[in-house]
Design a protein around this motif. Structure first.
Motif, short mmCIF file in Angstrom:
data_model
loop_
_atom_site.label_atom_id
_atom_site.label_comp_id
_atom_site.label_asym_id
_atom_site.label_seq_id
_atom_site.Cartn_x
_atom_site.Cartn_y
_atom_site.Cartn_z
N UNK A 74 0.84 -1.21 0.00
CA UNK A 74 0.00 0.00 0.00
C UNK A 74 0.87 1.25 0.00
N UNK A 75 1.91 1.24 0.81
CA UNK A 75 2.77 2.42 0.90
C UNK A 75 3.52 2.63 -0.40
N UNK A 76 4.04 1.55 -0.95
CA UNK A 76 4.80 1.69 -2.20
C UNK A 76 3.88 2.17 -3.32
N UNK A 77 2.66 1.67 -3.32
CA UNK A 77 1.71 2.14 -4.33
C UNK A 77 1.48 3.64 -4.23
N UNK A 78 1.48 4.14 -3.01
CA UNK A 78 1.33 5.59 -2.85
C UNK A 78 2.51 6.34 -3.48
N UNK A 79 3.69 5.78 -3.33
CA UNK A 79 4.86 6.42 -3.94
C UNK A 79 4.73 6.44 -5.46
N UNK A 80 4.26 5.33 -5.98
CA UNK A 80 4.10 5.25 -7.44
C UNK A 80 3.01 6.21 -7.92
N UNK A 81 1.95 6.31 -7.13
CA UNK A 81 0.87 7.24 -7.47
C UNK A 81 1.41 8.67 -7.55
N UNK A 82 2.33 8.99 -6.65
CA UNK A 82 2.88 10.34 -6.63
C UNK A 82 3.61 10.64 -7.95
N UNK A 83 4.24 9.63 -8.50
CA UNK A 83 4.92 9.85 -9.78
C UNK A 83 3.89 10.12 -10.88
N UNK A 84 2.77 9.45 -10.79
CA UNK A 84 1.70 9.74 -11.76
C UNK A 84 1.24 11.18 -11.64
N UNK A 85 1.19 11.66 -10.42
CA UNK A 85 0.82 13.07 -10.22
C UNK A 85 1.90 13.98 -10.81
N UNK A 86 3.14 13.61 -10.62
CA UNK A 86 4.24 14.38 -11.21
C UNK A 86 4.10 14.46 -12.72
N UNK A 87 3.69 13.35 -13.33
CA UNK A 87 3.50 13.36 -14.78
C UNK A 87 2.49 14.43 -15.17
N UNK A 88 1.48 14.60 -14.31
CA UNK A 88 0.40 15.56 -14.63
C UNK A 88 0.81 16.99 -14.30
N UNK A 89 1.57 17.18 -13.25
CA UNK A 89 1.93 18.53 -12.84
C UNK A 89 3.22 19.01 -13.52
N UNK A 90 3.92 18.09 -14.16
CA UNK A 90 5.19 18.46 -14.76
C UNK A 90 6.31 18.59 -13.74
#
Lengths: 391, 391, 391, 391
Positions: A119-135
């Motif tokens: 669960x925690x690691x998935x949150x880290x990966x999700x953050x990268x997806x957000x980075x993709x969106x925010x640049x």
């Protein structure tokens, strides 16, 4: 008292300087004993960004704002980035949060339970997806993971788990993205912290690869630690990615940067200047990470930006040739005096002049107070839930 | 209160344990304020070795003695090694000394003056030649190098100079020789120490190669540092080469190991046992590095060896299966209790029994006092110059 | 940036300021690892006094010199005082030394042996006799007494012994004489120091009477201790008698005052100014107590005097009315800004002007170097034994 | 290995020992980052008292419970006291809370605003009224008061305000009531804490009078502070009123007492035993003050009580005659060995025997788990709001 042959260069360097402010610094914060609420505190990510844009408007030196997920969770991160750009600021580093869910009582990525680690690691990966969106370029990782009692968990197993989560995260990074890996001596863990010092962070970063770099939080060391040494060493190893600036007298006090030990901040910036690492092109992200528990938040952040600027200006005024000559000749007092000459210089007139030249008010704090922004947010944000650490 | 199904294994592990004592621990030492002389203190390397052999005779666990060059400089190192072997001990690590010559006021291998750097590096190389003669495996490097004032010298340049000297030294090592690279927070340098923490030592060791390993002096950290974490981490990275054991309440107090915080010593040994790193075959050199400023030296070293043995015995008694199970299930109190059960056990009867089985006196301190050795050396060594840090 | 309505008052206060330099600061000193000798170091109490007079000649602010007995033992103390007066300086505090005799291995006035306690106490009484001859007001007492190992001696018994020795000493004081009772966290004792903190010194002073006051050595605290709080508190209790100024990053580093944390020195002087305690008439003895292990001694002491002057000048520039108003209104940032305004001011021009007005060279360090004094003493003092700790 | 001529006396002393547990220790707590809730946590003062009574039922050594106002505010304190007595425990110290109201952002009794000071002082007086109703002897005062930034408020003015509030409070005490004045290095204040160390607390207590005594919280010191020295010193001055027991590795970690440094706890209890201050008649209140953030609360408190008992038992086993003899003769190693002999003894069998003799289960933790109490409270207390800091 200082010869300023290259004042133009000094000004150019100061103009290029970028300081990132943290969305959570605009929100309510406190200690375990009490969170004192303040009027006008933002109720949404957008309002935090508006405050950050205000700081940039008065300082000209804070053009990006770091987010903290899930505190700044929104439906549409692309829209949030556009909103920020519309206010003149960019979304900076994305900070992950794997410490405020009940599941993380015994750790997140180092938890003995593999389900929670997932669960925690998935949150880290999700953050990268957000980075993709925010640049965003920077993924900032801070783990509160650790143990409170000897024997509670296996120190080495936890390192293996940490390494595994970092590996998965690193492998998910885009080409222009990178990890900023933070360390901290203690709190909230009170016996072992799984990433307690720069050495641990550095060793993991070396194993991960070149897009993993160390983030130095200036409040995360044992008393007596020489932080500028760490700065110089990591610069030499090409592994310094970012700062979380703040200051402290005791532990992770999270006071305004430069407030507790302005000479230390100068010495840190001196190592940055010595290594030509000030320019944004070098890649270091100079961030604030502070808690304004009792002082007004926006003025405190403006003051903090100014404190970093002043320390930087002094570092830029060091007479490098004279310093090197005295050092080479082993002249202890003379070399120290060259450094102190710069430190003892009052650089506030220089910075005021710079601001005036750039169309800013020479006194950003006074200008903010005159602007009416504070009164406006106190009126507009009277209703609703104030954002805070648990918000 | 503890189940001891594998007492034979525990005893076997304790029998295999080796602790190296330091030649300088038998000599006079003190603080900057005063060196208090003691009667019977050795006047030569040979007499130091004789004392070390005496410690081994009564403990059975200290079969080697570390030398310090030039304090232990002799004409014929081969003869010295044979002398030692004749007394039942081997020459252990060779310690270099690049801090007591007037030339080293501003540093040895990191001195701004290349002539002094050359001199210092040559001393390191000379030490390897001595190792060739004594059959020593370990070159222990501790540098007092650093600066006292901000600006006094360039932090990064000094790292480059340090790396260059280490490289030359490493390249001179024989195939079965290795570097133990020590670090220290401060003293005698009071602003920057060039090797201040395990991270710096580790980074240099990684760059040097696999025969460079970190030496942990248990008194060389900032207050609050979790030493057993460093132990566990370096074991994981395969970079833990040695300990300099001692204890402290404040700074580098160099008290008897286990005297200030016996629980910490137990936690350190627990990580060693957990990683199966106790056996000499693993390669860690467990050395003492202490200053017996006010207490009788030989009894203090015997006590120190016993303290390490007791901490080790307790670590060996930890119920590893129960510990792992409680850890895996996240049972905080239960896991802690398993560790504490071992710590709270009185292992002195076990060690007494072990000694008796091995033909040693169960009480080494009492046996030493009965032996007449102290009276003998006090009589024999009344004349001549006592060995000390400057001797 | 600061309004200076009372510049004349500021100058008057700076002119009245007195800083006492220590005779031992002119002599060789070092760490337990090495004393590096310097050329031109004094060989006698008279030469130390000549050096102190030289510092006063260039700074105009150091008109007295503290002695250390027996390091400065002479046959005729009256003659020594006259010699000093002839050079324009007075004999200041008399420092006792009960730590460098072999008898004091287990303590001086707290030693379990009553014979040694008697000897130590007699030395304290002898120091008062010297004060009678030199006209000194202040008896400075620092005890290295303590224990290294738990159980070594009884903590409370040692307090009783300490109190008894202090009582005898206090009762011997002349009417215009007083005790400055120093405390220190650790070193050379490593487990218990019998006078470890200001509270212990304060409690003894209260019991002794009004002529016993606390001496704050700025390097004698645990990391994180707020020294200016102690200053403010002791001022409130009317028990602050003196400072031993120096600076440190780690322990009792004894670096030049103001070198490690100039902001802290400013905060200390700010409490002094706030309490109107700067003037010599108030009675605080502002002394230096430093070790110039690697830097040139006389220039280092001149620099230290200047550092105290600069911190004082900044403290005098604090806008007290604005500060009080902001404090009363609970304006956190504004009150902090008032203080920082003064700290950030470059006071070096003001001090240069003051010196010029008083017939001194505006740059004391440069003037010293031009004076030829250093060359002279290096030539004259080439022969003979250099004075040092233990000399 | 220890001679136990007076085992009966040891047992009698252990039987007389009283440890007070804190109502808030049974409730949810956490760090500023997160409060992890636990099942079965009490929802009311009555349920906290029931838990405390349970701890006493299994240990026989915890017959009183401290309250925290307003966390434990009830309509009828007399009824609450009777409820407690019905469960076999007494109401102990009354703890005040002047840190969780929005008014206290800049301090309570030291606030620059006199209206807020009045409000805070009134709360202290109210607490004495509660003591009158509960029959409590002890008013425990801890102030979070302090400032975060240099200049924020006047250090000395705040001392005057503190003294005024303490005076009013002291004057309101009944004849059999007293003040326990706590101190703390930092947190939540990060620059100045108005009561930062034992010296400050001591000085105020001396001025207040004999019914004001110092409370030592074992987690409230700078790193490196020798707590047993403070214990011994305050005992000598007759000013030690109470302990807040807990343990820590870093700051005010509030871990279970004895968990971080069991040897320190032993040394503290050794000073208590040495001064014959263990017996309740002496007047020291031995309280726990801990936060069980991640571990089960009731078992953690039982363990803590047992840890204090074990440290006490070891202290009682010290061979006082042998110790004194070795101390008097200056035998460093021998004196230390006498102390360590007691520390190294496994006292768990002795305590198990004692419990069995007194009709208690020899293993209180196991007995608690078997009792079904935990299951019962988890079922009964599933609904409603869990008590916590701020609840």
């Amino acid at each position: 008292m200082i010869d300023l042959p290259d004042l133009a260069q000094v000004k150019a360097a100061l103009r290029a300087q970028r300081i990132e402010t943290p969305s959570w610094g605009y929100a309510n914060s406190g200690t375990r004993f009490k969170v004192f609420p303040q009027a006008g505190v933002p109720r949404s990510p957008e309002e935090k960004i508006a405050d950050a844009a205000t700081v940039h408007r008065f300082t000209g030196a804070a053009p990006s704002v770091a987010l903290h997920i899930p505190w700044d969770k929104v439906e549409d991160y692309g829209a949030l980035a556009r909103y920020a750009r519309g206010l003149g600021v960019a979304i900076g580093a994305i900070n992950t949060n794997v410490f405020q869910d009940n599941d993380y009582r015994l750790g997140s990525v180092t938890n003995p339970d593999p389900v929670i680690r997932r669960k925690a690691t998935d949150h880290l990966l999700e953050a990268i997806s957000i980075m993709d969106l925010t640049g965003s370029r920077d993924l900032k990782l801070w783990f509160s993971d650790g143990i409170n009692y000897p024997g509670q968990d296996d120190i080495r197993d936890r390192q293996d788990r940490l390494a595994a989560a970092l590996r998965q995260t690193y492998d998910r990074l885009g080409e222009d993205q990178r990890i900023l890996l933070e360390y901290k001596l203690f709190e909230p863990a009170f016996y072992v912290t799984d990433l307690p010092d720069w050495g641990t962070s550095y060793a993991h970063c070396v194993e991960l690869g070149e897009r993993a770099t160390v983030c130095i939080d200036t409040g995360h060391h044992a008393q007596g630690t020489n932080i500028e040494f760490i700065v110089a060493f990591l610069l030499r190893q090409n592994k310094l990615g970012a700062f979380d600036f703040n200051s402290r007298f005791y532990a992770d006090d999270d006071l305004m940067v430069g407030a507790a030990d302005p000479f230390q901040l100068f010495r840190i910036m001196n190592e940055i200047v010595r290594a030509d690492a000030l320019d944004p092109a070098y890649g270091i992200n100079f961030m604030l990470d502070q808690c304004h528990n009792i002082e007004a938040k926006i003025p405190a952040i403006i003051r903090s930006v100014m404190n970093v600027q002043e320390a930087t200006a002094k570092a830029l005024l060091v007479d490098r040739d004279a310093l090197r000559e005295a050092q080479q000749e082993g002249k202890v007092l003379e070399a120290n005096a060259v450094l102190m000459d710069a430190y003892n210089t009052d650089v506030r007139p220089l910075l005021a002049e710079l601001r005036a030249e750039d169309g800013l008010d020479p006194d950003p704090i006074a200008a903010y107070h005159r602007s009416g922004y504070q009164q406006q947010i106190e009126a507009e944000r009277a209703e609703g839930r104030q954002a805070g650490w648990g918000a």
